[in-house]
Design a protein around this motif. Structure first.
Motif, PDB file in Angstrom:
ATOM      1  N   HIS A  42      -5.189  27.771 -12.774  1.00 50.29           N
ATOM      2  CA  HIS A  42      -6.105  26.494 -13.048  1.00 50.29           C
ATOM      3  C   HIS A  42      -7.413  26.722 -12.537  1.00 50.29           C
ATOM      4  O   HIS A  42      -8.609  26.670 -13.220  1.00 50.29           O
ATOM      5  CB  HIS A  42      -5.645  25.240 -12.347  1.00 50.29           C
ATOM      6  N   HIS A  49     -15.946  22.827  -7.959  1.00 53.00           N
ATOM      7  CA  HIS A  49     -14.380  22.529  -8.141  1.00 53.00           C
ATOM      8  C   HIS A  49     -13.361  23.281  -7.479  1.00 53.00           C
ATOM      9  O   HIS A  49     -12.583  23.008  -6.672  1.00 53.00           O
ATOM     10  CB  HIS A  49     -14.254  22.758  -9.690  1.00 53.00           C
ATOM     11  N   HIS A  86     -10.801  22.473  -4.524  1.00 47.65           N
ATOM     12  CA  HIS A  86      -9.209  22.785  -4.759  1.00 47.65           C
ATOM     13  C   HIS A  86      -8.772  23.552  -3.530  1.00 47.65           C
ATOM     14  O   HIS A  86      -7.605  23.339  -3.166  1.00 47.65           O
ATOM     15  CB  HIS A  86      -8.984  23.669  -5.992  1.00 47.65           C
ATOM     16  N   TYR A 138     -17.383  17.348 -17.096  1.00 50.13           N
ATOM     17  CA  TYR A 138     -16.291  17.064 -16.379  1.00 50.13           C
ATOM     18  C   TYR A 138     -16.178  15.532 -16.609  1.00 50.13           C
ATOM     19  O   TYR A 138     -16.153  14.922 -15.208  1.00 50.13           O
ATOM     20  CB  TYR A 138     -16.139  17.698 -15.113  1.00 50.13           C
TER      21      TYR A 138
HETATM   22 FE   LIG Z   1      -8.692  20.817 -11.022  1.00 47.65          FE
END
Ligand SMILES: [Fe+2]
Length: 431
Positions: free
Chosen positions: A45, A132, A136, A379
């Motif tokens: 991801h 991002h 994460h 996003y």
């Molecule tokens: Fe994500």
């Protein structure tokens, strides 16, 4: 953009690699938190999000592998994956070599794109992919935290810092004044959509705990029977306490002899009484009610952290200095919290400590858009999916929050009963 963005991207990728390297191979297809994807998803991801957002969406580039790009954008429906038996579950996901080959090619193309001088038009997408990945990394550590110790390798020389007596409980007065929530789009290089636009609020005088609520203080609540008394809990939270038979914070464990332990990242340690307690917003709210106080609002947090007696607002609680280890526990400076009271250099103008670092801080404010909110183009679902009145704002930072995210307007949010976050709290009184 250019070199700064390339360096940050490489720094991110290197740190992600080190986080994945902490795990034994047997953990790769497991799902340590039921509501999250298995670990394999995240290794795909991170580069897929960067590739999809920057190379494909912003710059109109070609696909590397449409199937993997789609899989790693969203994952496999958790229902589908839960229904499969363990052996089948692994088969739903690609082999690790395939994930890593895809990641390498995505990285190559992202770095190539970041190196282009004409990327200025896509500054939002560039910052979005960089932050991002940093965000994460923290949520990966929440997952790693739940894995058996035997599936993790402790970095050489690391020992949790458990020594120290809890600091004396003390409240600091904050006089009435203005607090700024949010920021105007023009005034910072990047913010997430929920940080815009600026909003200024009058905050009446209040008093606030100098330190986070420690395990020592929270233990008093547990020992006083706080989890057995409905009156301290919100209705839905009480249902949850009863139906899940919750009797203490998720990070605590109890032996048959009655001794309390803290489940750390790599070790279980005797409950460090001076550490901030990590709890859900539901538990924080119940404790505050029991102690005759309440959680701060988001505006009160802003005022306590960034306000000052002359009416100006600071960049960080401690002032303008670049965040460093002396100011608090953040930027992966530790795998666990550290004792409250050990970072006085990070105190705000009102003498309140650890507002940024050592654990996110729950507020009593639901996560909502500021008037004039606009979802971001690169996003759009980032915040808008969570304006449902079920999520509460957390402010500050935890040991696993990257220093690039330490800005006054950064907002984090979770459901009231989400137990896995590195989240603590403090109480306020007044008004
Ligand atoms: Fe994500």
């Amino acid at each position: 953009m250019g070199q700064g963005a390339v360096d940050w991207y490489r720094r991110n990728r290197e740190r992600s690699r080190r986080l994945f390297d902490l795990l034994g191979a047997e953990a790769y297809y497991t799902q340590p938190i039921a509501l999250r994807h298995p670990i394999v998803f995240y290794e795909g991801h991170l580069p897929a999000f960067s590739f999809n957002t920057l190379v494909k969406k912003a710059l109109g580039g070609e696909s590397i592998d449409p199937r993997l790009e789609a899989l790693f954008a969203r994952g496999i429906d958790p229902h589908e994956s839960a229904a499969a038996r363990p052996a089948e579950r692994a088969n739903l996901w690609p082999a690790r070599t395939a994930v890593q080959a895809f990641a390498d090619e995505a990285d190559r193309q992202v770095i190539d794109a970041l190196s282009q001088p004409h990327l200025l038009n896509n500054a939002e997408a560039v910052h979005a992919i960089l932050e991002h990945e940093a965000m994460h990394q923290e949520t990966l550590l929440y997952m790693w935290h739940r894995l058996p110790f035997s599936q993790k390798t402790k970095p050489k020389g690391y020992q949790p810092r458990t020594a120290g007596a809890p600091p004396r409980v003390q409240v600091m007065d904050v006089p009435s004044g203005r607090a700024t929530l949010g920021v105007s789009r023009e005034s910072i290089p990047f913010g997430w959509d929920n940080e815009f636009p600026a909003l200024s609020e009058d905050v009446p005088a209040f008093s606030i705990d100098r330190h986070n609520v420690t395990n020592a203080r929270y233990l008093e609540f547990v020992q006083a029977g706080g989890y057995d008394e409905e009156r301290w809990w919100n209705g839905d939270d009480w249902q949850w306490i009863r139906s899940e038979r919750i009797a203490h914070p998720l990070f605590w464990e109890r032996e048959a002899d009655g001794a309390w332990y803290w489940r750390g990242m790599f070790d279980r340690v005797l409950l460090p009484l001076a550490w901030p307690v990590y709890v859900t917003q539901a538990e924080a709210t119940a404790f505050a009610r029991w102690s005759g106080a309440r959680l701060p609002t988001e505006a009160e947090f802003q005022r306590a952290a960034y306000g000052s007696p002359d009416g100006s607002e600071r960049v960080h609680p401690w002032g303008d200095d670049t965040p460093s280890a002396r100011h608090g526990v953040f930027d992966f400076g530790s795998w666990d919290p550290e004792p409250a009271g050990t970072h006085p250099d990070g105190a705000s103008a009102w003498g309140v400590e650890d507002l940024v670092g050592n654990g996110w801080e729950w507020t009593g404010s639901t996560f909502a858009p500021f008037p004039g909110f606009r979802a971001m183009a690169s996003y759009p679902e980032y915040s808008a999916d969570f304006f449902d009145g079920q999520h509460f704002v957390m402010k500050g930072a935890s040991p696993a929050t990257a220093r690039e995210l330490l800005r006054p307007t950064f907002r984090n949010w979770f459901r009231a009963r989400y137990p896995y976050a590195y989240a603590t709290f403090r109480c306020v009184q007044g008004a």
